[in-house]
Design a protein around this motif. Structure first.
Motif, PDB file in Angstrom:
ATOM      1  N   GLU A 118       0.724  -1.252  -0.111  1.00 53.10           N
ATOM      2  CA  GLU A 118       0.051   0.087  -0.130  1.00 53.10           C
ATOM      3  C   GLU A 118       0.821   1.182  -0.048  1.00 53.10           C
ATOM      4  O   GLU A 118       0.410   2.453  -0.593  1.00 53.10           O
ATOM      5  CB  GLU A 118      -1.006  -0.055   1.069  1.00 53.10           C
ATOM      6  CG  GLU A 118      -1.749   1.204   1.497  1.00 53.10           C
ATOM      7  CD  GLU A 118      -2.568   1.389   2.688  1.00 53.10           C
ATOM      8  OE1 GLU A 118      -2.513   0.427   3.508  1.00 53.10           O
ATOM      9  OE2 GLU A 118      -3.619   2.167   2.843  1.00 53.10           O
ATOM     10  N   LYS A 139      -3.850  -4.360   1.513  1.00 50.86           N
ATOM     11  CA  LYS A 139      -3.620  -3.382   2.829  1.00 50.86           C
ATOM     12  C   LYS A 139      -3.514  -4.140   3.946  1.00 50.86           C
ATOM     13  O   LYS A 139      -2.867  -3.555   4.993  1.00 50.86           O
ATOM     14  CB  LYS A 139      -4.993  -2.446   2.600  1.00 50.86           C
ATOM     15  CG  LYS A 139      -4.812  -1.546   1.255  1.00 50.86           C
ATOM     16  CD  LYS A 139      -5.923  -0.546   1.226  1.00 50.86           C
ATOM     17  CE  LYS A 139      -5.697   0.415   0.022  1.00 50.86           C
ATOM     18  NZ  LYS A 139      -6.898   1.384  -0.122  1.00 50.86           N
ATOM     19  N   THR A 149       0.228  -4.061   5.486  1.00 51.39           N
ATOM     20  CA  THR A 149       0.906  -2.763   5.798  1.00 51.39           C
ATOM     21  C   THR A 149       1.230  -2.705   7.242  1.00 51.39           C
ATOM     22  O   THR A 149       0.260  -3.230   8.428  1.00 51.39           O
ATOM     23  CB  THR A 149      -0.264  -1.210   5.575  1.00 51.39           C
ATOM     24  OG1 THR A 149      -0.592  -1.601   4.501  1.00 51.39           O
ATOM     25  CG2 THR A 149       0.392   0.036   5.938  1.00 51.39           C
TER      26      THR A 149
END
Ligand code: HEC
Ligand code: HEC
Length: 350
Positions: free
Chosen positions: A274, A334, A337
Protein backbone atom coordinates in the motif's frame (compact mmCIF):
# COMPACT_ATOMS: atom_id res chain seq x y z
CA UNK A 1 61.54 -6.93 31.14
CA UNK A 2 60.40 -7.18 27.52
CA UNK A 3 58.24 -10.17 28.36
CA UNK A 4 56.49 -8.39 31.19
CA UNK A 5 55.85 -5.45 28.89
CA UNK A 6 54.12 -7.68 26.37
CA UNK A 7 52.05 -9.40 29.03
CA UNK A 8 51.00 -5.97 30.20
CA UNK A 9 50.02 -4.93 26.68
CA UNK A 10 48.15 -8.19 26.20
CA UNK A 11 46.20 -7.63 29.37
CA UNK A 12 45.27 -4.15 28.21
CA UNK A 13 44.01 -5.61 24.92
CA UNK A 14 42.04 -8.24 26.79
CA UNK A 15 40.25 -5.67 28.83
CA UNK A 16 39.65 -3.67 25.73
CA UNK A 17 41.62 -0.60 26.73
CA UNK A 18 42.20 1.69 23.76
CA UNK A 19 45.89 2.16 23.01
CA UNK A 20 46.34 5.90 23.00
CA UNK A 21 44.51 7.02 26.11
CA UNK A 22 43.08 5.56 29.25
CA UNK A 23 39.51 5.32 28.00
CA UNK A 24 38.03 1.84 28.10
CA UNK A 25 36.34 0.64 24.94
CA UNK A 26 33.13 -1.16 25.69
CA UNK A 27 32.73 -4.63 24.28
CA UNK A 28 29.92 -4.45 21.69
CA UNK A 29 26.57 -5.61 23.05
CA UNK A 30 25.20 -8.62 21.20
CA UNK A 31 21.67 -8.49 19.84
CA UNK A 32 19.70 -11.69 19.72
CA UNK A 33 17.97 -12.01 16.38
CA UNK A 34 14.40 -13.08 17.08
CA UNK A 35 12.72 -14.68 14.10
CA UNK A 36 8.97 -14.03 13.81
CA UNK A 37 7.21 -17.37 14.35
CA UNK A 38 5.40 -17.22 11.00
CA UNK A 39 8.62 -16.54 9.04
CA UNK A 40 11.13 -18.94 7.44
CA UNK A 41 14.69 -19.21 8.82
CA UNK A 42 16.91 -16.29 7.91
CA UNK A 43 19.35 -16.69 5.02
CA UNK A 44 21.89 -14.10 6.19
CA UNK A 45 24.81 -15.80 7.97
CA UNK A 46 24.97 -14.01 11.31
CA UNK A 47 27.95 -16.12 12.43
CA UNK A 48 30.10 -14.13 9.97
CA UNK A 49 28.69 -10.78 11.08
CA UNK A 50 27.12 -11.00 14.55
CA UNK A 51 24.58 -8.31 15.30
CA UNK A 52 25.60 -5.84 17.98
CA UNK A 53 23.89 -2.69 19.20
CA UNK A 54 26.95 -0.66 18.20
CA UNK A 55 27.22 -2.30 14.77
CA UNK A 56 23.56 -1.59 14.02
CA UNK A 57 23.94 2.00 15.28
CA UNK A 58 26.92 2.53 12.96
CA UNK A 59 24.98 0.95 10.09
CA UNK A 60 22.09 3.34 10.67
CA UNK A 61 24.46 6.34 10.72
CA UNK A 62 25.97 5.17 7.41
CA UNK A 63 22.54 4.51 5.88
CA UNK A 64 21.62 8.16 6.43
CA UNK A 65 25.10 9.51 5.58
CA UNK A 66 25.23 11.82 2.55
CA UNK A 67 29.03 11.40 2.38
CA UNK A 68 28.48 8.02 0.77
CA UNK A 69 27.71 9.98 -2.41
CA UNK A 70 29.84 12.34 -4.52
CA UNK A 71 27.44 15.23 -3.87
CA UNK A 72 27.64 14.59 -0.09
CA UNK A 73 23.83 14.82 -0.09
CA UNK A 74 22.40 11.59 -1.48
CA UNK A 75 22.30 8.99 1.30
CA UNK A 76 20.79 5.52 1.09
CA UNK A 77 17.81 6.96 2.96
CA UNK A 78 17.36 9.57 0.20
CA UNK A 79 15.97 6.87 -2.10
CA UNK A 80 14.82 4.49 0.63
CA UNK A 81 12.33 6.49 2.74
CA UNK A 82 10.79 4.84 5.78
CA UNK A 83 7.24 6.15 5.34
CA UNK A 84 7.17 4.55 1.86
CA UNK A 85 8.48 1.20 3.13
CA UNK A 86 11.97 2.44 2.28
CA UNK A 87 11.24 3.17 -1.37
CA UNK A 88 11.67 6.51 -3.17
CA UNK A 89 8.37 8.27 -2.75
CA UNK A 90 7.02 9.85 -5.92
CA UNK A 91 9.76 8.51 -8.21
CA UNK A 92 9.16 5.97 -10.94
CA UNK A 93 12.85 5.24 -11.51
CA UNK A 94 15.79 6.03 -9.27
CA UNK A 95 16.90 9.58 -9.02
CA UNK A 96 20.38 10.15 -7.64
CA UNK A 97 23.18 12.74 -7.54
CA UNK A 98 22.78 15.78 -9.78
CA UNK A 99 19.27 14.52 -10.53
CA UNK A 100 20.66 11.74 -12.73
CA UNK A 101 18.00 9.14 -13.45
CA UNK A 102 18.40 5.39 -13.65
CA UNK A 103 16.01 2.89 -15.14
CA UNK A 104 14.61 1.08 -12.12
CA UNK A 105 12.20 1.76 -9.29
CA UNK A 106 13.80 1.77 -5.82
CA UNK A 107 12.95 -1.43 -3.97
CA UNK A 108 11.70 -1.57 -0.40
CA UNK A 109 14.26 -2.42 2.26
CA UNK A 110 12.53 -4.92 4.50
CA UNK A 111 13.07 -8.56 5.46
CA UNK A 112 16.28 -8.71 3.40
CA UNK A 113 17.79 -11.11 5.95
CA UNK A 114 15.68 -13.79 4.26
CA UNK A 115 17.16 -13.25 0.79
CA UNK A 116 20.35 -14.38 -0.90
CA UNK A 117 19.93 -12.42 -4.14
CA UNK A 118 19.19 -8.73 -4.40
CA UNK A 119 17.86 -6.12 -6.85
CA UNK A 120 15.21 -6.64 -9.52
CA UNK A 121 17.49 -8.91 -11.54
CA UNK A 122 19.55 -10.57 -8.79
CA UNK A 123 22.80 -8.81 -9.74
CA UNK A 124 23.97 -8.72 -6.10
CA UNK A 125 24.46 -12.12 -4.49
CA UNK A 126 25.23 -11.05 -0.93
CA UNK A 127 23.68 -8.35 1.22
CA UNK A 128 27.17 -7.16 2.21
CA UNK A 129 28.00 -6.52 -1.45
CA UNK A 130 24.75 -4.85 -2.50
CA UNK A 131 25.59 -1.28 -1.33
CA UNK A 132 28.64 -1.16 -3.64
CA UNK A 133 26.21 -0.92 -6.57
CA UNK A 134 24.40 2.29 -5.48
CA UNK A 135 27.60 3.86 -4.09
CA UNK A 136 29.48 3.47 -7.37
CA UNK A 137 26.61 3.76 -9.87
CA UNK A 138 26.83 7.05 -11.77
CA UNK A 139 23.08 7.59 -11.58
CA UNK A 140 22.81 6.79 -7.88
CA UNK A 141 25.60 7.95 -5.54
CA UNK A 142 28.33 8.32 -8.18
CA UNK A 143 31.18 7.77 -5.69
CA UNK A 144 34.16 5.48 -5.25
CA UNK A 145 34.75 3.31 -2.18
CA UNK A 146 38.25 4.81 -1.48
CA UNK A 147 36.78 8.32 -1.57
CA UNK A 148 33.96 7.33 0.81
CA UNK A 149 36.50 5.80 3.22
CA UNK A 150 38.63 8.96 3.06
CA UNK A 151 35.61 11.10 3.92
CA UNK A 152 34.62 8.85 6.82
CA UNK A 153 38.23 8.90 8.05
CA UNK A 154 38.18 12.68 8.08
CA UNK A 155 35.08 12.73 10.30
CA UNK A 156 35.95 12.17 13.99
CA UNK A 157 32.45 10.89 14.67
CA UNK A 158 33.23 7.74 12.68
CA UNK A 159 36.49 6.93 14.49
CA UNK A 160 34.41 6.58 17.64
CA UNK A 161 31.53 4.68 16.01
CA UNK A 162 33.82 2.19 14.24
CA UNK A 163 35.77 1.64 17.47
CA UNK A 164 32.58 0.97 19.40
CA UNK A 165 31.31 -1.45 16.74
CA UNK A 166 34.51 -3.25 15.81
CA UNK A 167 36.98 -2.71 18.67
CA UNK A 168 39.34 -0.23 17.02
CA UNK A 169 39.21 2.90 14.92
CA UNK A 170 40.17 1.37 11.59
CA UNK A 171 37.68 2.24 8.87
CA UNK A 172 37.59 -0.36 6.10
CA UNK A 173 35.11 -1.09 3.34
CA UNK A 174 34.44 -4.51 4.89
CA UNK A 175 33.46 -2.96 8.21
CA UNK A 176 31.36 -0.29 6.51
CA UNK A 177 29.48 -2.91 4.50
CA UNK A 178 29.05 -5.22 7.48
CA UNK A 179 27.62 -2.38 9.56
CA UNK A 180 25.18 -1.47 6.77
CA UNK A 181 24.12 -5.13 6.62
CA UNK A 182 23.64 -5.29 10.38
CA UNK A 183 21.28 -2.34 10.21
CA UNK A 184 19.39 -3.78 7.22
CA UNK A 185 19.17 -7.24 8.83
CA UNK A 186 17.26 -5.70 11.74
CA UNK A 187 14.71 -4.11 9.34
CA UNK A 188 12.07 -6.79 9.70
CA UNK A 189 8.47 -6.11 8.80
CA UNK A 190 6.35 -8.76 10.53
CA UNK A 191 3.69 -6.84 12.42
CA UNK A 192 0.98 -6.18 9.87
CA UNK A 193 -2.62 -7.17 10.56
CA UNK A 194 -1.98 -10.14 8.28
CA UNK A 195 0.78 -11.30 10.65
CA UNK A 196 -1.39 -10.71 13.70
CA UNK A 197 -4.21 -12.76 12.21
CA UNK A 198 -1.76 -15.50 11.20
CA UNK A 199 -0.26 -15.61 14.67
CA UNK A 200 -3.60 -15.22 16.47
CA UNK A 201 -2.58 -11.99 18.18
CA UNK A 202 -4.54 -9.10 19.68
CA UNK A 203 -7.89 -10.67 18.71
CA UNK A 204 -7.52 -9.21 15.24
CA UNK A 205 -9.58 -10.86 12.51
CA UNK A 206 -10.08 -10.17 8.82
CA UNK A 207 -13.19 -8.40 7.57
CA UNK A 208 -15.39 -10.35 5.14
CA UNK A 209 -13.84 -8.43 2.24
CA UNK A 210 -10.25 -9.05 3.41
CA UNK A 211 -11.06 -12.72 3.84
CA UNK A 212 -12.53 -12.98 0.35
CA UNK A 213 -9.44 -11.15 -0.96
CA UNK A 214 -7.17 -13.65 0.78
CA UNK A 215 -8.99 -16.54 -0.94
CA UNK A 216 -8.63 -14.90 -4.36
CA UNK A 217 -4.99 -14.16 -3.59
CA UNK A 218 -4.29 -17.78 -2.67
CA UNK A 219 -5.93 -19.00 -5.89
CA UNK A 220 -4.59 -16.46 -8.35
CA UNK A 221 -1.46 -14.76 -7.00
CA UNK A 222 0.27 -16.92 -4.40
CA UNK A 223 1.88 -19.24 -6.95
CA UNK A 224 4.48 -16.47 -7.39
CA UNK A 225 3.87 -14.14 -4.41
CA UNK A 226 4.12 -17.06 -2.00
CA UNK A 227 4.74 -17.71 1.68
CA UNK A 228 5.35 -15.30 4.53
CA UNK A 229 7.57 -13.08 2.36
CA UNK A 230 5.01 -12.96 -0.45
CA UNK A 231 7.59 -13.99 -3.03
CA UNK A 232 9.01 -17.32 -4.14
CA UNK A 233 12.21 -15.38 -5.01
CA UNK A 234 12.13 -16.64 -8.58
CA UNK A 235 12.61 -14.49 -11.69
CA UNK A 236 9.50 -14.36 -13.85
CA UNK A 237 8.08 -12.51 -16.78
CA UNK A 238 4.58 -11.43 -15.72
CA UNK A 239 3.58 -10.11 -19.14
CA UNK A 240 4.60 -6.54 -18.44
CA UNK A 241 4.71 -4.63 -21.75
CA UNK A 242 8.14 -3.59 -23.03
CA UNK A 243 9.12 -0.05 -22.02
CA UNK A 244 11.04 1.52 -24.90
CA UNK A 245 12.08 4.47 -22.70
CA UNK A 246 14.73 2.25 -21.09
CA UNK A 247 16.43 0.18 -23.80
CA UNK A 248 19.14 -0.92 -21.34
CA UNK A 249 16.53 -2.86 -19.35
CA UNK A 250 16.60 -6.58 -20.05
CA UNK A 251 15.57 -7.92 -16.65
CA UNK A 252 17.30 -11.08 -15.48
CA UNK A 253 19.03 -11.41 -18.87
CA UNK A 254 21.38 -8.60 -17.79
CA UNK A 255 22.79 -11.01 -15.21
CA UNK A 256 22.45 -14.45 -16.83
CA UNK A 257 22.95 -13.53 -20.47
CA UNK A 258 20.19 -16.01 -21.42
CA UNK A 259 17.72 -14.82 -24.04
CA UNK A 260 14.93 -16.64 -22.16
CA UNK A 261 15.52 -14.40 -19.15
CA UNK A 262 14.60 -11.23 -21.03
CA UNK A 263 12.26 -9.07 -18.91
CA UNK A 264 12.15 -11.57 -16.06
CA UNK A 265 12.20 -9.81 -12.69
CA UNK A 266 12.49 -11.11 -9.16
CA UNK A 267 8.94 -11.61 -7.92
CA UNK A 268 8.56 -8.67 -5.51
CA UNK A 269 7.38 -9.08 -1.93
CA UNK A 270 3.98 -7.51 -1.42
CA UNK A 271 4.52 -6.51 2.19
CA UNK A 272 3.70 -2.82 2.77
CA UNK A 273 2.59 -2.67 -0.86
CA UNK A 274 0.00 0.00 0.00
CA UNK A 275 2.89 2.38 0.81
CA UNK A 276 5.50 1.46 -1.78
CA UNK A 277 3.90 2.87 -4.93
CA UNK A 278 4.62 3.42 -7.78
CA UNK A 279 4.75 -0.22 -8.84
CA UNK A 280 6.76 -2.60 -11.04
CA UNK A 281 10.46 -2.50 -11.94
CA UNK A 282 10.06 0.87 -13.65
CA UNK A 283 7.36 2.29 -11.37
CA UNK A 284 4.90 2.52 -14.27
CA UNK A 285 1.70 1.99 -12.20
CA UNK A 286 0.65 4.51 -9.56
CA UNK A 287 -2.12 2.51 -7.91
CA UNK A 288 -3.01 -1.05 -6.94
CA UNK A 289 -6.14 -0.69 -9.10
CA UNK A 290 -3.88 -0.06 -12.12
CA UNK A 291 -1.79 -3.13 -11.22
CA UNK A 292 -4.91 -5.33 -11.09
CA UNK A 293 -6.22 -3.86 -14.37
CA UNK A 294 -2.86 -4.83 -15.85
CA UNK A 295 -3.23 -8.40 -14.55
CA UNK A 296 -6.70 -8.75 -16.11
CA UNK A 297 -6.29 -6.79 -19.35
CA UNK A 298 -2.77 -5.46 -19.83
CA UNK A 299 -0.44 -8.40 -20.39
CA UNK A 300 1.42 -8.57 -23.68
CA UNK A 301 4.13 -10.70 -25.20
CA UNK A 302 6.18 -7.79 -26.55
CA UNK A 303 8.41 -7.94 -23.45
CA UNK A 304 9.57 -11.53 -23.92
CA UNK A 305 8.26 -14.96 -23.03
CA UNK A 306 5.46 -14.66 -20.48
CA UNK A 307 5.32 -17.10 -17.56
CA UNK A 308 3.34 -20.17 -18.66
CA UNK A 309 1.11 -19.98 -15.57
CA UNK A 310 -0.37 -16.70 -16.84
CA UNK A 311 -1.87 -18.26 -19.96
CA UNK A 312 -5.56 -19.13 -19.82
CA UNK A 313 -7.13 -22.31 -21.23
CA UNK A 314 -8.05 -20.49 -24.48
CA UNK A 315 -4.42 -19.44 -25.01
CA UNK A 316 -4.89 -15.77 -24.16
CA UNK A 317 -2.89 -14.05 -21.42
CA UNK A 318 -4.15 -12.68 -18.12
CA UNK A 319 -5.73 -13.46 -14.76
CA UNK A 320 -9.51 -13.33 -14.60
CA UNK A 321 -10.73 -11.06 -11.79
CA UNK A 322 -14.20 -9.57 -11.37
CA UNK A 323 -14.62 -5.99 -10.10
CA UNK A 324 -15.60 -7.39 -6.72
CA UNK A 325 -12.58 -9.67 -6.59
CA UNK A 326 -10.36 -6.68 -7.32
CA UNK A 327 -11.90 -4.67 -4.49
CA UNK A 328 -11.45 -7.55 -2.08
CA UNK A 329 -7.89 -8.25 -3.25
CA UNK A 330 -6.92 -4.67 -2.55
CA UNK A 331 -8.54 -4.85 0.89
CA UNK A 332 -6.46 -7.96 1.56
CA UNK A 333 -3.22 -6.40 0.25
CA UNK A 334 -3.72 -3.50 2.65
CA UNK A 335 -3.62 -5.94 5.58
CA UNK A 336 0.10 -6.26 4.74
CA UNK A 337 0.74 -2.67 5.84
CA UNK A 338 2.92 -2.78 8.94
CA UNK A 339 2.59 0.51 10.81
CA UNK A 340 4.96 -0.66 13.53
CA UNK A 341 7.70 -1.05 10.91
CA UNK A 342 6.85 2.17 9.05
CA UNK A 343 7.07 4.20 12.26
CA UNK A 344 9.77 2.28 14.10
CA UNK A 345 12.16 4.81 15.65
CA UNK A 346 15.01 2.29 15.37
CA UNK A 347 14.97 2.77 11.60
CA UNK A 348 14.05 6.46 11.47
CA UNK A 349 16.45 9.12 10.20
CA UNK A 350 15.63 11.51 13.03
C1 HEC B 1 19.51 6.96 -6.25
C2 HEC B 1 18.61 6.11 -5.46
C3 HEC B 1 19.22 5.05 -4.58
C4 HEC B 1 20.19 5.19 -3.62
C5 HEC B 1 20.95 6.44 -3.24
C6 HEC B 1 20.34 3.90 -3.01
N1 HEC B 1 19.47 3.00 -3.58
FE1 HEC B 1 19.21 1.08 -3.00
N2 HEC B 1 18.04 0.76 -4.61
C7 HEC B 1 17.70 1.72 -5.55
C8 HEC B 1 17.13 1.08 -6.73
C9 HEC B 1 16.64 1.78 -7.98
C10 HEC B 1 17.15 -0.31 -6.47
C11 HEC B 1 16.78 -1.41 -7.46
C12 HEC B 1 18.09 -1.68 -8.19
C13 HEC B 1 18.04 -2.69 -9.30
O1 HEC B 1 17.14 -3.49 -9.35
O2 HEC B 1 18.98 -2.69 -10.12
C14 HEC B 1 17.71 -0.47 -5.13
C15 HEC B 1 17.88 -1.70 -4.51
C16 HEC B 1 18.45 -1.86 -3.24
C17 HEC B 1 18.53 -3.10 -2.51
C18 HEC B 1 18.00 -4.45 -2.98
C19 HEC B 1 16.69 -4.76 -2.33
C20 HEC B 1 16.15 -6.10 -2.72
O3 HEC B 1 15.01 -6.41 -2.33
O4 HEC B 1 16.84 -6.86 -3.42
C21 HEC B 1 19.19 -2.85 -1.34
C22 HEC B 1 19.54 -3.83 -0.25
C23 HEC B 1 19.54 -1.44 -1.35
N3 HEC B 1 19.04 -0.87 -2.50
C24 HEC B 1 20.25 -0.82 -0.35
C25 HEC B 1 20.81 0.44 -0.51
C26 HEC B 1 21.85 0.98 0.35
C27 HEC B 1 22.44 0.29 1.55
C28 HEC B 1 22.15 2.21 -0.14
C29 HEC B 1 23.22 3.16 0.35
C30 HEC B 1 24.58 2.66 0.32
C31 HEC B 1 21.28 2.44 -1.28
N4 HEC B 1 20.49 1.35 -1.48
C32 HEC B 1 21.25 3.62 -2.00
C33 HEC B 1 17.85 3.08 -5.40
C34 HEC B 1 18.80 3.65 -4.56
C1 HEC C 1 3.67 -15.67 -12.71
C2 HEC C 1 4.04 -15.04 -11.46
C3 HEC C 1 3.11 -13.97 -10.90
C4 HEC C 1 1.75 -14.06 -10.60
C5 HEC C 1 0.84 -15.25 -10.76
C6 HEC C 1 1.39 -12.78 -10.04
N1 HEC C 1 2.47 -11.94 -10.01
FE1 HEC C 1 2.51 -10.05 -9.29
N2 HEC C 1 4.41 -9.83 -9.97
C7 HEC C 1 5.18 -10.80 -10.56
C8 HEC C 1 6.42 -10.23 -11.05
C9 HEC C 1 7.55 -10.96 -11.75
C10 HEC C 1 6.36 -8.85 -10.75
C11 HEC C 1 7.40 -7.78 -11.09
C12 HEC C 1 7.27 -7.41 -12.57
C13 HEC C 1 7.94 -6.12 -12.96
O1 HEC C 1 8.38 -5.38 -12.11
O2 HEC C 1 7.98 -5.81 -14.16
C14 HEC C 1 5.09 -8.64 -10.05
C15 HEC C 1 4.66 -7.42 -9.54
C16 HEC C 1 3.52 -7.24 -8.79
C17 HEC C 1 3.18 -6.03 -8.07
C18 HEC C 1 4.04 -4.77 -8.01
C19 HEC C 1 5.01 -4.90 -6.84
C20 HEC C 1 6.00 -3.79 -6.68
O3 HEC C 1 6.69 -3.78 -5.66
O4 HEC C 1 6.12 -2.95 -7.56
C21 HEC C 1 1.99 -6.26 -7.44
C22 HEC C 1 1.24 -5.27 -6.56
C23 HEC C 1 1.57 -7.58 -7.78
N3 HEC C 1 2.52 -8.17 -8.60
C24 HEC C 1 0.39 -8.19 -7.34
C25 HEC C 1 -0.07 -9.39 -7.82
C26 HEC C 1 -1.41 -9.89 -7.60
C27 HEC C 1 -2.44 -9.20 -6.76
C28 HEC C 1 -1.49 -11.06 -8.28
C29 HEC C 1 -2.72 -11.95 -8.43
C30 HEC C 1 -3.85 -11.30 -9.05
C31 HEC C 1 -0.21 -11.32 -8.89
N4 HEC C 1 0.62 -10.28 -8.61
C32 HEC C 1 0.12 -12.46 -9.62
C33 HEC C 1 4.83 -12.13 -10.71
C34 HEC C 1 3.54 -12.62 -10.54
Amino acid sequence: MKKIFFIFLGTLALFGCSNNDDEYVKIPTNINFINPSNFPDIAYDLSKNPLTEEGVALGKELFYEGKLSSSNIVSCGFCHEQKSAFTHHGHTVSHGVNSAVGFRNAQPIQNLAYFTEFTWDGAAIHLDLQPIIPITSDFEMNETIPSVLAKLNADVKYAKLFEEAFGDQEITSERMLKALSQFMVTMISANSNYDKVTRNEENITFTASENAGLKTFENKCASCHSGALFTDKSYRNNGIPYNSKFPEEEGRKRVSGFADDFYKFRVPSLRNIEMSFPYMHDGRFKTLEAVLDFYTDGMTENGGVVDASLRKADGSLGIDLSAEEKTNLIAFLKTLTDNTFLNDKRFAEF
